[in-house]
Design an enzyme around this catalytic site. Structure first.
Site, mmCIF file in Angstrom:
data_model
loop_
_atom_site.group_PDB
_atom_site.id
_atom_site.type_symbol
_atom_site.label_atom_id
_atom_site.label_comp_id
_atom_site.label_asym_id
_atom_site.label_seq_id
_atom_site.Cartn_x
_atom_site.Cartn_y
_atom_site.Cartn_z
ATOM 1 C CE LYS A 73 -2.150 -5.797 -7.151
ATOM 2 N NZ LYS A 73 -1.313 -5.080 -6.253
ATOM 3 N NE ARG B 134 -1.421 -1.563 3.600
ATOM 4 C CZ ARG B 134 -1.549 -1.610 4.926
ATOM 5 N NH1 ARG B 134 -2.660 -1.242 5.504
ATOM 6 N NH2 ARG B 134 -0.541 -2.014 5.676
ATOM 7 C CB CYS C 145 -3.777 0.192 -6.925
ATOM 8 S SG CYS C 145 -2.035 0.586 -6.806
#
Ligand code: UGA
Length: 432
Positions: free
Chosen positions: A207, A157, A263
C-alpha cells in the site's frame, strides 16, 4: 457463495465504501462509528461524504437489511466472522501516522471476541502495525478466543471508489495462516478478482509503496514539465511519448499543480518516516514532496507573470476539490494557492461544483460563488485548479465579456490552448 457476517469499524471514506460494497455482494454487514451525528445520517440513508454511486447502494442494502449501523463494536461483533479496521490514521507533525484509533479499536475487538474471527486491517498503516495490533489483541483477549490478523489494504480512489471496489485490479491479503486466507478468499469470492496472497508485512508495504510510486510518477512528470518550459517543449507531448512505452504506461503522467488529497501527501510522509525508523532513509520521497510543493509556487508565479502585480487584483479560482468528482479539499492544491495569492494581496473569488461547503471551513476571506461565471465576473485572471468536466463546457465567450482581463492560467492543462487563444484569452498552461 457463502453469506458471511462482517463488522466494519469506522464509517469514514474507506469503511463506508467497504461496508456498503460487501453488503452489495451479499454479505451481512454492520458498520460501527462512534459519531452519533454520522450514525443518525446513515440510518436515514443520507451520506456524510460525497462519493458518486455510494448513496443508492447504501439505501438499497439498508432496505434489504444486509447493511446496518451501530455505535459499539460489541454490537457488530456478536456473530462476525471477519472484522475490518477502517478508522483514521491521521498525520502527525513529524510525518508519522497517528495510530491511536487503531490501538483503541484493537483493544475493543479483543474484549468482544466470541468466536474465531479474522481481524483485517483496512486503514492505511505503516509496516509492522499488524504485529502491534496482534500483540494488543492478545494482551486484552482474556478468554483466549482464537483470531487471525490480516492486512487487506484498500486501493480505492475517491470519486470512483464503488467501481474500484466492485472491479478491483487486485485484492491484496497478507496472512499468517491458511485458515485466514480461506476466510478472506471466500469473502471476496463474488468479485472474481485477482487475489494476491502475501505475508502481513509485505501487504502493508504494498500500500505505502504503491501510493508513493504513483506520487513519484506525478512529481517526475512535473519536473520534466519545468524543463519543457525552459527549453520551449510541450510536457503533454513528452508524457504521451513516454506513456506509449508499456513499461512506463500513460497513467499518472498528467503534469500540473501536483497531487493533493488525504492519501498521497500523508502516505508519502508516513512511508518516508517509517523507512527511516526501520533503518533506511528513502530520500527520493523527500524530493517527490518538494517538487510537488514547488508546483503550487510555480503556478502562482505564472499568475504573477501574467498580471505583474498581484496585490489588489481579483483572481477567480476554478475548482477547490483536490481532484474532480469529489468534495474533498484536504491537502488540496487550491488551499495552498489561495494562501500564496492572499499573501501577495490578491482578492479571491472561488467556485467548485461540489466542494464549496467543505472548503469554507479551511479558507478565509474568499468570496465563494455559485457558478463559474459568477466567479469570473470582474476578475483579472482565472486560475484553473481542478479539472471539473463542466469547465470544458462553459460558455467561454460570455465569460470573456464578464472579465476585467481575459487571462487564464490553467493548472491542469485542461483546456485547449489554441481554442482559448482563438476566443481571445491570454492562456498559460503548465510545462508548455
Ligand atoms: C489514491 C490512489 O490512487 C488509490 O489507489 C488509493 O487507494 C488512495 O489514494 C488511498 O490511499 O486511499 P486518491 O487520493 O483518491 O487515490 O486520488 P488519485 O486519483 O490517485 O489522485 C491523487 C492526486 O494526484 C490528485 O490530486 C490528482 O489531481 C493528482 N494527479 C493524479 C496528478 O496530478 N497527475 C496525475 O497524472 C494523476
Amino acid at each position: 457463495m457463502k453469506k458471511m457476517n462482517i463488522c466494519v469499524v469506522g464509517c469514514g471514506y474507506v469503511g463506508l465504501v467497504t461496508g456498503t460494497c460487501l453488503a452489495e455482494i451479499g454479505h451481512q454487514v454492520i458498520c460501527i462509528d462512534n459519531d452519533p451525528r454520522k450514525l443518525q445520517l446513515l440510518r436515514k440513508g443520507k451520506m456524510p461524504i460525497y462519493e458518486p454511486g455510494l448513496e443508492p447502494l447504501l439505501l438499497k442494502n439498508s432496505k434489504a437489511k444486509r447493511l446496518s449501523f451501530a455505535a459499539h463494536i460489541a454490537d457488530g461483533m456478536k456473530n462476525a466472522e471477519a472484522v475490518f479496521i477502517a478508522v483514521g490514521t491521521p498525520p502527525q507533525a513529524d510525518g508519522s501516522a497517528d495510530l491511536t484509533f487503531i490501538e483503541t479499536v484493537a483493544r475493543e475487538i479483543a474484549q468482544n471476541l466470541t468466536r474465531y474471527t479474522v481481524v483485517a486491517e483496512k486503514s492505511t498503516v505503516p509496516v509492522e502495525t499488524g504485529e502491534q495490533v496482534e500483540r494488543t489483541i492478545n494482551r486484552y483477549n482474556k478468554k483466549r478466543i482464537p483470531f487471525d490478523m490480516v492486512s487487506n489494504p484498500e486501493f480505492l480512489r475517491e470519486g470512483t471508489a464503488v467501481e474500484d471496489f466492485l472491479h478491483p485490479d487486485r485484492i491484496v491479503i497478507g496472512v499468517k495462516t491458511k485458515r485466514a486466507e480461506l476466510v478472506m478468499k471466500e469473502l471476496y469470492g463474488p468479485l472474481n478478482a485477482k487475489i494476491l496472497v502475501t505475508d502481513v508485512k509485505s501487504a502493508e508495504l504494498i500500500k505505502h509503496a504503491s501510493n508513493s510510486y504513483l506520487s513519484t510518477k506525478i512529481s517526475f512528470i512535473n519536473a520534466v514539465g519545468r524543463i519543457c518550459e525552459l527549453v520551449g517543449a510541450d510536457v503533454e507531448k513528452v508524457a504521451e511519448g513516454m506513456g506509449l512505452d508499456p513499461r512506463i504506461g500513460a497513467s499518472f503522467l498528467r503534469a500540473g499543480l501536483g497531487f493533493g488529497g488525504f492519501c498521497f501527501p500523508k502516505d508519502l510522509e508516513a512511508f518516508h518516516y517509517i523507512s527511516k525508523k526501520v533503518g533506511y532513509d528513502f530520500d527520493l520521497l523527500r524530493a517527490v514532496k518538494d517538487i510537488n510543493e514547488q508546483q503550487r509556487v510555480h503556478f502562482v508565479k505564472k499568475i504573477e507573470e501574467a498580471l505583474w502585480i498581484i496585490k489588489g487584483k481579483t483572481i477567480a479560482l476554478f475548482g477547490l476539490a483536490f481532484k474532480p468528482h469529489t468534495d474533498d479539499v484536504r491537502f488540496a492544491p487550491a488551499i495552498d494557492v489561495i494562501e500564496l495569492l492572499q499573501a501577495q494581496g490578491a482578492k479571491i473569488k472561488a467556485y467548485d461544483p461540489v466542494a464549496t461547503e467543505k472548503a469554507a471551513s479551511l479558507i478565509k476571506n474568499v468570496h465563494l460563488c455559485k457558478s463559474a461565471t459568477e466567479a469570473a465576473a470582474g476578475a483579472d485572471c482565472i486560475a484553473l485548479v481542478t479539472e471539473w468536466p463542466e469547465f470544458k463546457k462553459l460558455d467561454w465567450k460570455r465569460i470573456k465579456t464578464k472579465m476585467q482581463h481575459p487571462i487564464i492560467v490553467d493548472g491542469r492543462n485542461y483546456l485547449n490552448p489554441a481554442e482559448m487563444r482563438t476566443l481571445g484569452f491570454e492562456y498559460r498552461g503548465m510545462g508548455r
